[in-house]
Design a protein around this motif. Sequence first.
Motif, PDB file in Angstrom:
ATOM      1  N   THR A 105      26.402 -20.407  -0.679  1.00  0.00           N
ATOM      2  CA  THR A 105      27.676 -20.261   0.030  1.00  0.00           C
ATOM      3  C   THR A 105      28.127 -18.796   0.042  1.00  0.00           C
ATOM      4  N   PHE A 106      27.847 -18.076  -1.042  1.00  0.00           N
ATOM      5  CA  PHE A 106      28.192 -16.654  -1.128  1.00  0.00           C
ATOM      6  C   PHE A 106      27.510 -15.877  -0.010  1.00  0.00           C
ATOM      7  N   TRP A 107      26.181 -16.005   0.086  1.00  0.00           N
ATOM      8  CA  TRP A 107      25.435 -15.248   1.086  1.00  0.00           C
ATOM      9  C   TRP A 107      25.665 -15.765   2.504  1.00  0.00           C
ATOM     10  N   THR A 108      25.925 -17.053   2.640  1.00  0.00           N
ATOM     11  CA  THR A 108      26.236 -17.607   3.964  1.00  0.00           C
ATOM     12  C   THR A 108      27.543 -17.034   4.488  1.00  0.00           C
ATOM     13  N   ALA A 109      28.543 -16.928   3.622  1.00  0.00           N
ATOM     14  CA  ALA A 109      29.831 -16.369   4.038  1.00  0.00           C
ATOM     15  C   ALA A 109      29.680 -14.904   4.443  1.00  0.00           C
ATOM     16  N   ILE A 110      28.925 -14.155   3.665  1.00  0.00           N
ATOM     17  CA  ILE A 110      28.711 -12.737   3.994  1.00  0.00           C
ATOM     18  C   ILE A 110      27.957 -12.603   5.322  1.00  0.00           C
ATOM     19  N   ALA A 111      26.922 -13.404   5.495  1.00  0.00           N
ATOM     20  CA  ALA A 111      26.165 -13.369   6.753  1.00  0.00           C
ATOM     21  C   ALA A 111      27.052 -13.744   7.930  1.00  0.00           C
ATOM     22  N   PHE A 112      27.869 -14.780   7.764  1.00  0.00           N
ATOM     23  CA  PHE A 112      28.758 -15.220   8.838  1.00  0.00           C
ATOM     24  C   PHE A 112      29.714 -14.091   9.231  1.00  0.00           C
ATOM     25  N   PHE A 113      30.283 -13.428   8.230  1.00  0.00           N
ATOM     26  CA  PHE A 113      31.208 -12.326   8.507  1.00  0.00           C
ATOM     27  C   PHE A 113      30.540 -11.254   9.364  1.00  0.00           C
ATOM     28  N   TRP A 114      29.378 -10.780   8.935  1.00  0.00           N
ATOM     29  CA  TRP A 114      28.729  -9.691   9.666  1.00  0.00           C
ATOM     30  C   TRP A 114      28.209 -10.133  11.029  1.00  0.00           C
ATOM     31  N   LEU A 115      27.791 -11.392  11.143  1.00  0.00           N
ATOM     32  CA  LEU A 115      27.399 -11.909  12.456  1.00  0.00           C
ATOM     33  C   LEU A 115      28.580 -11.912  13.410  1.00  0.00           C
ATOM     34  N   ARG A 116      29.747 -12.330  12.915  1.00  0.00           N
ATOM     35  CA  ARG A 116      30.932 -12.395  13.778  1.00  0.00           C
ATOM     36  C   ARG A 116      31.426 -10.999  14.151  1.00  0.00           C
ATOM     37  N   VAL A 117      31.354 -10.052  13.231  1.00  0.00           N
ATOM     38  CA  VAL A 117      31.741  -8.673  13.550  1.00  0.00           C
ATOM     39  C   VAL A 117      30.774  -8.107  14.589  1.00  0.00           C
ATOM     40  N   ALA A 118      29.470  -8.315  14.377  1.00  0.00           N
ATOM     41  CA  ALA A 118      28.466  -7.826  15.330  1.00  0.00           C
ATOM     42  C   ALA A 118      28.657  -8.474  16.697  1.00  0.00           C
ATOM     43  N   HIS A 119      28.987  -9.761  16.711  1.00  0.00           N
ATOM     44  CA  HIS A 119      29.194 -10.464  17.978  1.00  0.00           C
ATOM     45  C   HIS A 119      30.372  -9.870  18.732  1.00  0.00           C
ATOM     46  N   ALA A 120      31.490  -9.664  18.039  1.00  0.00           N
ATOM     47  CA  ALA A 120      32.688  -9.132  18.703  1.00  0.00           C
ATOM     48  C   ALA A 120      32.431  -7.715  19.231  1.00  0.00           C
ATOM     49  N   LEU A 121      31.885  -6.853  18.384  1.00  0.00           N
ATOM     50  CA  LEU A 121      31.622  -5.479  18.812  1.00  0.00           C
ATOM     51  C   LEU A 121      30.585  -5.424  19.930  1.00  0.00           C
ATOM     52  N   GLY A 122      29.519  -6.209  19.774  1.00  0.00           N
ATOM     53  CA  GLY A 122      28.469  -6.227  20.783  1.00  0.00           C
ATOM     54  C   GLY A 122      28.927  -6.801  22.100  1.00  0.00           C
ATOM     55  N   MET A 123      29.786  -7.792  22.039  1.00  0.00           N
ATOM     56  CA  MET A 123      30.259  -8.422  23.268  1.00  0.00           C
ATOM     57  C   MET A 123      31.230  -7.506  24.003  1.00  0.00           C
ATOM     58  N   ILE A 124      32.214  -6.968  23.292  1.00  0.00           N
ATOM     59  CA  ILE A 124      33.204  -6.118  23.951  1.00  0.00           C
ATOM     60  C   ILE A 124      32.553  -4.869  24.526  1.00  0.00           C
ATOM     61  N   SER A 125      31.666  -4.253  23.772  1.00  0.00           N
ATOM     62  CA  SER A 125      31.011  -3.026  24.244  1.00  0.00           C
ATOM     63  C   SER A 125      29.974  -3.298  25.328  1.00  0.00           C
ATOM     64  N   GLY A 126      29.462  -4.514  25.378  1.00  0.00           N
ATOM     65  CA  GLY A 126      28.416  -4.848  26.334  1.00  0.00           C
ATOM     66  C   GLY A 126      27.018  -4.523  25.824  1.00  0.00           C
ATOM     67  N   VAL A 127      26.920  -4.061  24.577  1.00  0.00           N
ATOM     68  CA  VAL A 127      25.623  -3.701  23.992  1.00  0.00           C
ATOM     69  C   VAL A 127      24.794  -4.943  23.702  1.00  0.00           C
ATOM     70  N   ALA A 128      25.439  -5.988  23.198  1.00  0.00           N
ATOM     71  CA  ALA A 128      24.716  -7.223  22.841  1.00  0.00           C
ATOM     72  C   ALA A 128      24.580  -8.087  24.097  1.00  0.00           C
ATOM     73  N   ARG A 129      23.442  -7.997  24.707  1.00  0.00           N
ATOM     74  CA  ARG A 129      23.154  -8.775  25.916  1.00  0.00           C
ATOM     75  C   ARG A 129      22.173  -9.891  25.578  1.00  0.00           C
ATOM     76  N   PHE A 130      21.802 -10.658  26.581  1.00  0.00           N
ATOM     77  CA  PHE A 130      20.839 -11.728  26.391  1.00  0.00           C
ATOM     78  C   PHE A 130      19.504 -11.126  25.959  1.00  0.00           C
ATOM     79  N   PRO A 131      18.845 -11.638  24.982  1.00  0.00           N
ATOM     80  CA  PRO A 131      19.120 -12.833  24.187  1.00  0.00           C
ATOM     81  C   PRO A 131      19.861 -12.545  22.878  1.00  0.00           C
ATOM     82  N   LEU A 132      20.237 -11.283  22.635  1.00  0.00           N
ATOM     83  CA  LEU A 132      20.833 -10.928  21.342  1.00  0.00           C
ATOM     84  C   LEU A 132      22.155 -11.637  21.078  1.00  0.00           C
TER      85      LEU A 132
END
Length: 138
Positions: free
Chosen positions: A89-116
């Motif tokens: 649960t410790f590592w899952t929570a940390i992974a979830f946090f960084w995935l969500r931060v990467a998703h938000a930054l990647g989506m808003i900037s347009g850097v994270a495109r398909f399939p990322l």
Amino acid sequence: MEAGTLSTELGIVIMLSVLAASLWIPYIVGVNIHPQEGVDDFARPPPLTGFPDWVHRAHRAHLNLLEQLLPFALLVLVVDRLGGYSALTFWTAIAFFWLRVAHALGMISGVARFPLRPMIFVGGWLCCLIMAYAAYAA
């Protein structure tokens, strides 16, 4: 865990809640720096089609975070209530946090495109499944 001690998992939920509570800001900035003629924003939100792509993506990034934060947070609360915290649960929570931060930054900037971008979203979903497993295993 002792009473009054904040777990990493709950700390992650708090940080993600602050992120979700703040992720409206890029959208509002975009709407205000690109006003649409003849549209009363307070009567009805304007259609996203009249704005630059990043404004639409900022709106979707906010909604996507809310879509995953609610189930993840509820699962963390269940695991907390059952006393089921573990290394998983410790590592899952940390992974979830960084995935969500990467998703938000990647989506808003347009850097994270398909399939990322879909892969990042699916990674968050898998974190929810792992946290659900931890709840059942507790």
